[in-house]
Structures are given as structure tokens and as C-alpha cells.
Design a protein around this motif. Structure first.
Motif, mmCIF file in Angstrom:
data_model
loop_
_atom_site.group_PDB
_atom_site.id
_atom_site.type_symbol
_atom_site.label_atom_id
_atom_site.label_comp_id
_atom_site.label_asym_id
_atom_site.label_seq_id
_atom_site.Cartn_x
_atom_site.Cartn_y
_atom_site.Cartn_z
ATOM 1 N N ALA A 53 0.836 -1.207 0.000
ATOM 2 C CA ALA A 53 0.000 0.000 0.000
ATOM 3 C C ALA A 53 0.868 1.253 0.000
ATOM 4 N N PHE A 54 1.971 1.207 0.726
ATOM 5 C CA PHE A 54 2.883 2.349 0.755
ATOM 6 C C PHE A 54 3.493 2.581 -0.629
ATOM 7 N N GLU A 55 3.901 1.506 -1.284
ATOM 8 C CA GLU A 55 4.479 1.629 -2.627
ATOM 9 C C GLU A 55 3.458 2.190 -3.615
ATOM 10 N N ALA A 56 2.212 1.708 -3.535
ATOM 11 C CA ALA A 56 1.165 2.222 -4.421
ATOM 12 C C ALA A 56 0.953 3.716 -4.198
ATOM 13 N N ASN A 57 0.958 4.111 -2.947
ATOM 14 C CA ASN A 57 0.766 5.525 -2.620
ATOM 15 C C ASN A 57 1.905 6.383 -3.174
ATOM 16 N N THR A 58 3.144 5.889 -3.076
ATOM 17 C CA THR A 58 4.267 6.668 -3.602
ATOM 18 C C THR A 58 4.170 6.810 -5.118
ATOM 19 N N THR A 59 3.676 5.782 -5.792
ATOM 20 C CA THR A 59 3.504 5.887 -7.246
ATOM 21 C C THR A 59 2.533 7.009 -7.585
ATOM 22 N N TYR A 60 1.442 7.072 -6.853
ATOM 23 C CA TYR A 60 0.464 8.148 -7.050
ATOM 24 C C TYR A 60 1.104 9.510 -6.768
ATOM 25 N N ARG A 61 1.865 9.606 -5.686
ATOM 26 C CA ARG A 61 2.476 10.892 -5.318
ATOM 27 C C ARG A 61 3.531 11.317 -6.333
ATOM 28 N N PHE A 62 4.222 10.353 -6.938
ATOM 29 C CA PHE A 62 5.209 10.703 -7.950
ATOM 30 C C PHE A 62 4.527 11.232 -9.219
ATOM 31 N N ALA A 63 3.356 10.703 -9.539
ATOM 32 C CA ALA A 63 2.600 11.252 -10.670
ATOM 33 C C ALA A 63 2.206 12.690 -10.367
ATOM 34 N N GLU A 64 1.837 12.935 -9.119
ATOM 35 C CA GLU A 64 1.488 14.280 -8.678
ATOM 36 C C GLU A 64 2.685 15.224 -8.844
ATOM 37 N N MET A 65 3.865 14.728 -8.492
ATOM 38 C CA MET A 65 5.076 15.541 -8.621
ATOM 39 C C MET A 65 5.445 15.773 -10.077
ATOM 40 N N SER A 66 5.251 14.750 -10.918
ATOM 41 C CA SER A 66 5.562 14.917 -12.350
ATOM 42 C C SER A 66 4.684 15.991 -12.963
ATOM 43 N N GLN A 67 3.456 16.084 -12.473
ATOM 44 C CA GLN A 67 2.561 17.119 -12.963
ATOM 45 C C GLN A 67 3.089 18.503 -12.586
#
Length: 518
Positions: A286-300
Motif C-alpha cells: 500500500a505504501f508503494e502504491a501511494n508513492t507511485t500516485y504521489r510521484f505522478a502528482e510531482m511529475s505534474q
């Protein structure tokens, strides 16, 4: 004269004569173009040190897990192939083992690649690999050793010979990128070696050393913040550091495609458990999935291209990883589901044009080199770009982008929007030395490289405009206003633009009480 199929000019081309003829013509357009590699695992330090490769085994066998795992599947001990720094056998003995097992690679992509190396890099007939006696293996080992000792087989010389233009490495977020900077500042080395942000070591709680690495990340780059807040801040800071050193993308090796976000409170709880070694496997995922989402947020936010490659069980063999280390070929793919996993990410960011916009025009621009593109290469690319579908698509994109008002930069907007009432066409210019200074500041390039990039951008802009619309965007008469940004402040430029617009369209501008135009 070699008779190896590896030397045949039609190798890998279609068998059908008609289709093969088309393939030949397509190949002729691209085979001599510079190499632009967006993903690789070479170290930038290789080009800084520029040392000769020690022997054929350490170059071609020990680090190539495609070769070693095939032999391991036939019972060969990885230690005998000197994997992971082990020296169970000498380099010469390991080479003998490889050649005695050459038949394992018949018909494989790995075997084909090795044949190409022999035939086209080392100038050795690939058919000689078929003779696996110790004496014959020794002869080839000695021949390769002599070749590798030559100056033109050192890393820098090979990069030039291969016409390497851009190489993206894969780097830890805490890497100081000193080698990348040294190469960027070196006027004697023309290829661009760009770092790529690879945060896997800090997202996978289930990997050894995760807690220590993550603590160091937060302490080093978290701006004094702690916990989950410090984790996010550290990632943002290091991403910007990479961007400042030329990075254009972030690379993510995911276990699966789950991108379900967590609340900050839940992320903090799992982070705390991970740092103390008490998180369950489900919490780690779950932590890894959350970081993937947050990295997409950062790429934006920061513009780094986000690349993901999920669906592989990394380091599947625990015993092999313990003995030889990570990334030695013990990776096993598994069935992957994308639709549900990526839905949270795409639902929140998938409609953002800045993040996912990918018109054919943009794709074409990204295939064009940012440096040293030759005239012949440009002509070939322009021929591809000149089709009407691409021009029509660009025209639609431009018109759609400003349908509700806005600012259009480039994209042949002065021509496309020329007849549209309410548009003001402005050409911004600046002395070359000012442009070079700005490029150096934004990219970290040397002065010579920045000047080269400015010249290339000017040429590409003009040639693309001609290819798509047969016009020259550099002619002053195509614009309402030409502004030298090297002679004015930004505030003065804004005032001039507003005043010019008001004069051109007096009925479109309304004066409000504080005296400002609107």
C-alpha cells in the motif's frame, strides 16, 4: 570474407520481398542517425574515468544477466562466471565455460546480440563462436583482450564511434551527480549524459536496507521536516536537483500497477511501522502504491516524464540475492492487471493536458535530436513531418488550446491564428549572449553547448515551419510586435504588450477604476 548471417544486410528484415524493400528504405533513413537512449544502466563515471576494459569476461559475460542466467539454468555456478564480484574461476576459465555452452543461445535474442557485437564491433566472424574447444576459446579471449587494450575501445572513443548523442543513466535520488556535471562541463566530450531519477530503493519497504536509506533521505533532503512530510519534501528537492543537472524523466520499477493513494495520516502510520520493521507485506504494498500516485502528482508539478515498468518479481531467488546481490537475472514476470490499478492515477491526472498531451507534432519533436543533428538527418525527418495529417492536427490543437483565450508559444501560432480576430502576434528576440546565458542557467550546459543548442533550435524551428506550412517564422513582417528582451525588464515588456493590444483592439479593452487595462 565473413559468411556469418550476422553480417547480412537484410538480417531481421521481413522475408516477403515487397515488404522487405520497404523495410530497407526505412532502415536507410534511420540506421546512421545518432543514438538517443532514454533508458540505460551505464554509469556516468565510466566516461569520466575513461579506463580500458580489463578483460572480455568482465565486459561481456559477468555483468550480462541474460547470458549468465542461461548458463546457470544449465547447471553452471554463477560464481564460476564471476557474477557479483565472485572469482570462482579466472576470467579466462569463465570465458571457456561461456564458449562451451554457446549452443544454448541458438535462436535466442541474446545469442543474436552477441553475434552482432562480434561481427560489427570487434570485427570477429561470429561463426567462430560455434567452436567451443578450450584452445579456440583461448584464442578468441586473447584476440579480444588485445582489441580492448587499444585506445579506440575505451568508453569515450566508443561513444563517439557509435554516434552516441544522448544517454540517460539510472541514478539513486541521493547521488551527487558529480560525474554528470563533469561530463556536461567537459568540452572534449560531445555526448549528453543525463541522469534519471530512480527512487525504487526508497519506495519498497520489503527490500533490505530500506529503513536506513529512507532515514538518510529525509535527514539529508527533507528541509528539516520529519516523517511523511519530510519524505515528500525530500523527494521534491532531489527531483529538482536532478532537473538542475539535466534530468528529463523519472523511472519507476514497480511491483504492480496499484496507484491507490493514502491519506497523509495513513501514510505516516505505515512509514513509522516501516522504519521500525513492523509493517505487514500488505502495508508495504500500500505504501508503494501511494508513492507511485504521489510521484505522478510531482511529475505534474515539475515536468519530469514518468516511466513505469511493473509486473516483474525482482530478485525472485532469495538465495541467489543473498550470495550474489541484487539484479543478477533472478527476475520473474507475472500476470499483470492495468485497468483497475492505474485508475486512481489516471482519474486524477489523466485529463491534465500538460501531463498527457501527446500529439503527433509533439512526438515528432521529441524524436529530433537536441544537438548536432546533421542536415541529411533533418531533411529525412522533415520529409516525414510534411504530411498534411500532422499539419492539420497541429492546427486543430492550436485552435482548441486558445478557444477560450490564452497564450500560445510557438507551434506556428502566428500563422495558424493569423486571421483570428483578437490575436496579437509577438516575436521575442534577444542577443545571442543573453540567450546562451539563459540556457546555461536553466540546463547547466557549458557555454559552447548552450550556444550550439540555441543555433539548433533556431534551425529546427525554421525547418519545421517550412515542412508543415511552407512559411518562415523568423520574418518580422509576420508579427504585430518584435521585442528585444535583452533591453527591457519583464515589467516593461508586459506594459508594452498590453498597450499594443489596446491600440490594436480598442473595443476589446476595458479601463477599470485603478487605471489598469483589462
Amino acid at each position: 570474407m565473413t559468411t556469418s548471417h550476422a553480417s547480412h544486410p537484410d538480417r531481421l528484415l521481413p522475408a516477403d520481398p515487397g515488404t522487405r524493400d520497404i523495410a530497407r528504405r526505412l532502415l536507410a533513413h534511420v540506421e546512421d542517425l545518432p543514438i538517443i537512449s532514454p533508458h540505460g544502466h551505464l554509469e556516468a563515471s565510466m566516461f569520466v574515468k575513461d579506463e580500458a576494459f580489463p578483460d572480455p569476461t568482465s565486459l561481456l559475460i559477468s555483468p550480462d544477466h541474460y547470458l549468465t542466467r542461461m548458463m546457470h539454468s544449465a547447471g553452471v555456478d554463477l560464481a564460476d562466471l564471476r557474477v557479483g564480484g565472485h572469482e570462482g574461476k579466472s576470467a579466462r576459465e569463465a570465458w571457456r565455460i561461456f564458449m562451451s555452452h554457446w549452443d544454448l543461445y541458438a535462436g535466442t535474442a541474446t545469442g543474436y546480440w552477441v553475434e552482432q557485437e562480434f561481427e560489427h564491433v570487434f570485427g570477429i566472424n561470429a561463426e567462430r563462436l560455434n567452436v567451443g574447444t578450450p584452445e579456440h576459446a583461448d584464442a578468441i579471449f586473447d584476440e579480444l583482450t588485445d582489441i580492448l587494450a587499444k585506445p579506440d575501445f575505451r568508453p569515450r572513443a566508443l561513444a563517439e564511434q557509435f554516434n552516441l548523442e544522448v544517454l540517460a543513466t539510472t541514478d539513486d535520488p541521493l547521488d551527487d551527480l558529480a560525474d554528470h556535471k563533469a561530463l556536461a562541463d567537459d568540452p572534449t566530450f560531445s555526448p549528453r549524459v543525463l541522469p534519471t531519477f530512480r527512487p525504487d530503493a526508497y519506495t519498497k519497504m520489503y527490500n533490505a536496507g530500506w529503513a536506513e536509506k529512507t532515514t538518510k533521505l529525509i535527514d539529508t533532503a527533507g528541509d528539516g521536516k520529519a516523517g511523511w512530510e519530510g519524505y515528500l519534501q525530500a523527494m521534491r528537492n532531489r527531483r529538482q536537483y536532478f532537473i538542475n543537472h539535466g534530468a528529463t524523466s523519472a523511472d519507476h520499477g514497480l511491483h504492480d500497477t496499484d496507484t491507490t493513494p493514502l491519506s497523509h495520516e495513513d501514510a505516516q502510520k505505515i512509514l513509522d511501522k516501516g522504519l521500525t520493521g513492523t509493517a505487514t507485506l500488505a502495508e508495504m504494498r500500500a505504501f508503494e502504491a501511494n508513492t507511485t500516485y504521489r510521484f505522478a502528482e510531482m511529475s505534474q508539478e515539475d515536468g519530469l516524464v514518468m516511466t513505469i515498468h511493473p509486473g516483474v518479481y525482482r530478485n525472485h531467488s532469495a538465495s541467489a540475492q543473498k550470495k550474489f546481490g541484487a539484479d543478477i537475472g533472478a527476475d520473474v514476470p507475472f500476470q499483470m492487471e492495468f485497468t483497475n490499478g492505474l485508475r486512481p492515477l489516471l482519474s486524477d491526472f489523466g485529463e491534465n493536458k500538460d501531463l498527457i498531451s501527446d500529439s503527433s507534432f509533439n512526438r515528432w519533436l521529441r524524436t529530433v535530436s537536441l544537438r548536432s543533428t546533421q542536415d541529411a538527418d533533418m531533411a529525412a525527418a522533415s520529409n516525414l513531418a510534411a504530411n498534411s495529417k500532422m499539419a492539420h492536427q497541429n492546427t486543430r490543437d492550436v485552435l482548441d488550446a486558445v478557444s477560450d483565450g490564452g497564450v500560445m508559444l510557438g507551434r506556428n501560432g502566428a500563422l495558424v491564428l493569423g486571421p483570428v480576430v483578437g490575436t496579437l502576434h509577438i516575436k521575442f528576440i534577444a542577443p545571442l549572449n543573453k540567450r546562451v546565458e539563459r540556457v546555461m542557467y536553466k540546463t547547466g550546459l557549458s557555454e559552447a553547448a548552450a550556444a550550439e543548442q540555441c543555433a539548433l533550435e533556431d534551425r529546427l524551428r525554421e525547418e519545421m515551419a517550412h515542412a508543415l506550412y511552407q512559411w518562415n517564422p523568423g520574418r518580422d513582417e509576420n508579427y504585430d510586435l518584435v521585442i528585444n528582451t535583452g533591453l527591457m525588464t519583464y515589467e516593461q515588456i508586459v506594459d508594452l504588450v498590453v498597450e499594443t493590444y489596446a491600440r490594436k483592439y480598442p473595443l476589446h479593452v476595458r479601463i477599470i477604476p485603478n487605471g489598469k487595462d483589462q
